[in-house]
Enzyme design. Structure first.
Site, PDB file in Angstrom:
ATOM      1  N   ARG A  22       0.838  -1.213   0.000  1.00 34.63           N
ATOM      2  CA  ARG A  22       0.000   0.000   0.000  1.00 34.63           C
ATOM      3  C   ARG A  22       0.873   1.263   0.000  1.00 34.63           C
ATOM      4  O   ARG A  22       0.629   2.212  -0.753  1.00 34.63           O
ATOM      5  CB  ARG A  22      -0.893  -0.038   1.248  1.00 34.63           C
ATOM      6  CG  ARG A  22      -1.766   1.170   1.469  1.00 34.63           C
ATOM      7  CD  ARG A  22      -2.586   0.918   2.729  1.00 34.63           C
ATOM      8  NE  ARG A  22      -3.428   2.049   3.091  1.00 34.63           N
ATOM      9  CZ  ARG A  22      -3.027   3.030   3.873  1.00 34.63           C
ATOM     10  NH1 ARG A  22      -1.803   3.048   4.359  1.00 34.63           N
ATOM     11  NH2 ARG A  22      -3.868   4.001   4.174  1.00 34.63           N
ATOM     12  N   GLY A 103      12.302 -12.228   1.953  1.00 34.14           N
ATOM     13  CA  GLY A 103      13.472 -12.558   2.761  1.00 34.14           C
ATOM     14  C   GLY A 103      14.758 -12.488   1.951  1.00 34.14           C
ATOM     15  O   GLY A 103      14.773 -11.913   0.863  1.00 34.14           O
ATOM     16  N   ASP A 128      10.716 -14.109  10.429  1.00 35.83           N
ATOM     17  CA  ASP A 128      11.868 -14.732  11.101  1.00 35.83           C
ATOM     18  C   ASP A 128      12.861 -13.750  11.738  1.00 35.83           C
ATOM     19  O   ASP A 128      13.658 -14.150  12.593  1.00 35.83           O
ATOM     20  CB  ASP A 128      12.643 -15.611  10.111  1.00 35.83           C
ATOM     21  CG  ASP A 128      11.799 -16.755   9.570  1.00 35.83           C
ATOM     22  OD1 ASP A 128      10.901 -17.215  10.285  1.00 35.83           O
ATOM     23  OD2 ASP A 128      12.042 -17.182   8.424  1.00 35.83           O
ATOM     24  N   ARG A 155       0.368 -21.737  29.212  1.00 35.43           N
ATOM     25  CA  ARG A 155       0.821 -21.615  30.605  1.00 35.43           C
ATOM     26  C   ARG A 155      -0.329 -21.895  31.579  1.00 35.43           C
ATOM     27  O   ARG A 155      -0.165 -22.597  32.572  1.00 35.43           O
ATOM     28  CB  ARG A 155       1.380 -20.200  30.842  1.00 35.43           C
ATOM     29  CG  ARG A 155       1.710 -19.876  32.283  1.00 35.43           C
ATOM     30  CD  ARG A 155       2.305 -18.491  32.382  1.00 35.43           C
ATOM     31  NE  ARG A 155       3.660 -18.460  31.842  1.00 35.43           N
ATOM     32  CZ  ARG A 155       4.733 -18.853  32.527  1.00 35.43           C
ATOM     33  NH1 ARG A 155       4.619 -19.291  33.765  1.00 35.43           N
ATOM     34  NH2 ARG A 155       5.919 -18.807  31.982  1.00 35.43           N
TER      35      ARG A 155
HETATM   36  O1  F6P Z   1      10.514 -17.856   6.421  1.00 36.23           O
HETATM   37  C1  F6P Z   1       9.255 -17.911   6.997  1.00 36.23           C
HETATM   38  C2  F6P Z   1       8.914 -19.304   7.424  1.00 36.23           C
HETATM   39  O2  F6P Z   1       7.637 -19.275   8.026  1.00 36.23           O
HETATM   40  C3  F6P Z   1       9.918 -19.973   8.353  1.00 36.23           C
HETATM   41  O3  F6P Z   1       9.776 -19.545   9.674  1.00 36.23           O
HETATM   42  C4  F6P Z   1       9.592 -21.429   8.140  1.00 36.23           C
HETATM   43  O4  F6P Z   1      10.727 -22.225   8.377  1.00 36.23           O
HETATM   44  C5  F6P Z   1       9.202 -21.479   6.692  1.00 36.23           C
HETATM   45  O5  F6P Z   1       8.845 -20.159   6.312  1.00 36.23           O
HETATM   46  C6  F6P Z   1       8.036 -22.407   6.403  1.00 36.23           C
HETATM   47  O6  F6P Z   1       7.884 -22.464   5.019  1.00 36.23           O
HETATM   48  P1  F6P Z   1       6.595 -23.049   4.292  1.00 36.23           P
HETATM   49  O7  F6P Z   1       5.479 -22.076   4.474  1.00 36.23           O
HETATM   50  O8  F6P Z   1       7.019 -23.163   2.876  1.00 36.23           O
HETATM   51  O9  F6P Z   1       6.276 -24.341   4.955  1.00 36.23           O
END
Ligand code: F6P
Length: 319
Positions: A22, A103, A128, A155
């Site tokens: 956006r 990323g 991440d 918890r």
């Molecule tokens: O990079 C983001 C992420 O969610 C990571 O934390 C995880 O390891 C990966 O992507 C999971 O990938 P997918 O959605 O392809 O299973």
């Protein structure tokens, strides 16, 4: 003069990507630049899945999780012929420059395109927090909030049943979601790429905590470090706690972005357009000490990871 820019999201989605799309769209339109939304990341870029955007294309999106553009991973976007096909498609459609939200894999694609004459700016869109050159990535804060909400609930029930909750969080070999949630939730034990995993040490610590009178325990584990189901079974067998494993999984990637992620994404999206207008490419935008900054993608993807030692010291002090 910049006439038309494209915007795409790539890799795993993250909350706040829409706020970034956006901001890119509205900043560009305000400067008289046309905007094209590119569907499904680099795959759509190569295939020509382009849609002209106007200001209404991004209406009602700031509060939405996921990405309205769709996302995909295209590992082949390192091959010369695939990159060239992408460049040709962009040129056919009159697109001079691009904002890539994703990323570090997406950053590499953006850098390759810049080398082929299409200026690109990368924005860090991932839950991440595993990208250097920025203190925070878009989506990290929302994912952290989701984890904290879930662990707080675990918890409650863990406490009622003298249990040990072993909770797996995402992070893709980066321990930030684990260490931040560990501190936020007052976890007893952390297992991350930084701490490593020693099963006997974990069980010993749990027995010690039990002897100290602890009624329950929370163990936060970064994905890909150990098998949480196996660990929970071992806890049941080797300590007085009943172990229960929870894998939070893709829940962490969804949901409405927090205000902090919305503001971060808006600031970064706007900055990306400003850089492109100045003819700058091959750079990625970040936030450092609450200032929006940028640096060459090449430098960013090769930087060593900044130390998190102070966070681990704090965690250990507070347990
Ligand atoms: O990079 C983001 C992420 O969610 C990571 O934390 C995880 O390891 C990966 O992507 C999971 O990938 P997918 O959605 O392809 O299973």
């Amino acid at each position: 003069m910049l006439k038309k820019i494209g915007v795409l999201t790539s890799g795993g989605d993250s909350p706040g990507m829409n706020a970034a799309i956006r901001a890119v769209t509205r900043t560009a339109l305000a400067k008289g630049i046309e905007v094209v939304g590119i569907r499904d990341g680099f795959k759509g870029l190569v295939e020509g899945w382009y849609e002209p955007f106007n200001r209404h294309s991004v209406s009602e999106t700031i509060s939405k999780g996921g990405t309205i553009l769709g996302s995909a991973r295209l590992p082949e976007f390192v091959k010369e012929e695939v990159i060239q096909k992408g460049v040709d498609k962009l040129r056919e459609n009159g697109i001079d420059a691009l904002v890539v939200i994703g990323g570090d894999g997406s950053y590499k694609g953006a850098n390759a395109l810049t080398k082929h004459g299409i200026n690109c700016i990368g924005l860090p869109g991932t839950i991440d927090n595993d990208i250097e050159g920025t203190d925070f990535t878009i989506g990290f804060d929302t994912a952290l909030n989701t984890i904290v909400e879930c662990v707080d609930k675990l918890r409650d029930t863990s406490n009622s049943h003298h249990r040990c909750s072993v909770v797996e969080v995402m992070g893709n070999r980066c321990g930030d979601l684990a260490i931040y949630s560990g501190i936020s939730c007052g976890a007893e034990i952390l297992i991350t790429p930084e701490t490593g995993y020693d099963e006997e040490e974990v069980l010993e610590k749990l027995r010690y905590l039990e002897n100290q009178g602890k009624k329950h325990a929370i163990v936060i584990v970064s994905e890909k470090v150990c098998d949480v189901k196996d660990l929970a079974d071992k806890v049941s067998k080797a300590t007085g706690f009943a172990g229960r494993a929870t894998i939070l999984g893709h829940i962490q990637r969804g949901g409405s972005p927090t205000p902090s992620d919305r503001v971060l994404a808006s600031r970064m999206g706007s900055k990306a357009v400003e850089l492109l207008v100045q003819g700058i490419g091959g750079q990625c935008v970040g936030i450092k000490n609450n200032e929006i900054v940028y640096m060459p993608i090449e430098e960013c993807v090769n930087m060593p990871r900044s130390s998190r030692k102070a966070f681990y010291r704090l965690f250990n002090t507070l347990v």
